[in-house]
Scaffold this active site. Sequence first.
Site, PDB file in Angstrom:
ATOM      1  CB  ILE A  88       0.278  -7.805  -1.814  1.00 14.53           C
ATOM      2  CG1 ILE A  88       0.748  -6.372  -2.162  1.00 14.53           C
ATOM      3  CG2 ILE A  88       0.684  -8.791  -2.885  1.00 14.53           C
ATOM      4  CD1 ILE A  88       0.204  -5.815  -3.467  1.00 14.53           C
ATOM      5  CG  HIS A 102       5.789   3.239   4.631  1.00 15.71           C
ATOM      6  ND1 HIS A 102       4.433   3.017   4.449  1.00 15.71           N
ATOM      7  CD2 HIS A 102       5.892   3.957   5.766  1.00 15.71           C
ATOM      8  CE1 HIS A 102       3.769   3.566   5.439  1.00 15.71           C
ATOM      9  NE2 HIS A 102       4.627   4.146   6.254  1.00 15.71           N
TER      10      HIS A 102
HETATM   11  C1  GAR Z   1       4.862   8.099  -2.054  1.00 14.09           C
HETATM   12  O1  GAR Z   1       5.261   9.093  -1.158  1.00 14.09           O
HETATM   13  C2  GAR Z   1       4.928   6.727  -1.417  1.00 14.09           C
HETATM   14  O2  GAR Z   1       5.935   6.617  -0.466  1.00 14.09           O
HETATM   15  C3  GAR Z   1       3.567   6.661  -0.769  1.00 14.09           C
HETATM   16  O3  GAR Z   1       2.700   7.208  -1.708  1.00 14.09           O
HETATM   17  C4  GAR Z   1       3.374   8.259  -2.398  1.00 14.09           C
HETATM   18  C5  GAR Z   1       3.102   8.112  -3.878  1.00 14.09           C
HETATM   19  O4  GAR Z   1       3.602   9.223  -4.571  1.00 14.09           O
HETATM   20  N1  GAR Z   1       3.234   5.276  -0.444  1.00 14.09           N
HETATM   21  C6  GAR Z   1       2.540   4.939   0.632  1.00 14.09           C
HETATM   22  O5  GAR Z   1       2.092   5.760   1.422  1.00 14.09           O
HETATM   23  C7  GAR Z   1       2.331   3.442   0.812  1.00 14.09           C
HETATM   24  N2  GAR Z   1       1.863   3.145   2.136  1.00 14.09           N
HETATM   25  P1  GAR Z   1       3.667   9.229  -6.163  1.00 14.09           P
HETATM   26  O6  GAR Z   1       2.290   8.788  -6.663  1.00 14.09           O
HETATM   27  O7  GAR Z   1       3.981  10.637  -6.527  1.00 14.09           O
HETATM   28  O8  GAR Z   1       4.731   8.272  -6.575  1.00 14.09           O
END
Ligand code: GAR
Length: 186
Positions: A88, A102
């Site tokens: 960001i 996270h």
């Molecule tokens: C989630 O598990 C979130 O924690 C992760 O991406 C996934 C998105 O799932 N975020 C990261 O890894 C950020 N570093 P979604 O598209 O089904 O909400």
Amino acid sequence: MRTIAIFASGSGSNAENIIRYFQSNPSVRIDSVWSNKKDAFVLERAKNLGVEANFFTREAFSESDKLHDELLKRGVEVIVLAGFLWLIPPAFIDSFTLINIHPALLPKYGGKGMYGSFVHEAVIQNHEKESGITVHLVNKEYDKGEHLLQKTCPVFPDDSPETLAQRIHELEHAYFPSAIESYLFK
Ligand code: GAR
């Protein structure tokens, strides 16, 4: 009224869950969903729920003030990162409250390149017995802002990145929206 925009790069199950959760809270307005991926499924999910959904370019995000100024114009106060992968820019950190999820127990398994299945692969490779989620404020470094909530789940010896991801998603869906709400109305 608290006005939220959601940034997401992928499937958007968390974004959908957050939109649904706040539909019953008259003090919160989900203004819009934004993705840096034109074909991200999150954009479909948002439209199906009646929320405006937009794609943005790197240029609009970090090489100009376009997206930043657009969000200010809309009265957005909080940006929720729900599976959003770009760092960001400082102007956003100065103007908005940003809340990220996270899929691990920070400070472990955070930082650039640590997202989605890469996180779960590393957790399994290191034979961790426990993983979980961290909801945190966003500052100028990846995954380093103040923690708002952590929840844990077991990691089983026969877990694959997919089975662990599913368990983590269940935690995210159970706790992310209420963690946002608690922070907004604390
Ligand atoms: C989630 O598990 C979130 O924690 C992760 O991406 C996934 C998105 O799932 N975020 C990261 O890894 C950020 N570093 P979604 O598209 O089904 O909400």
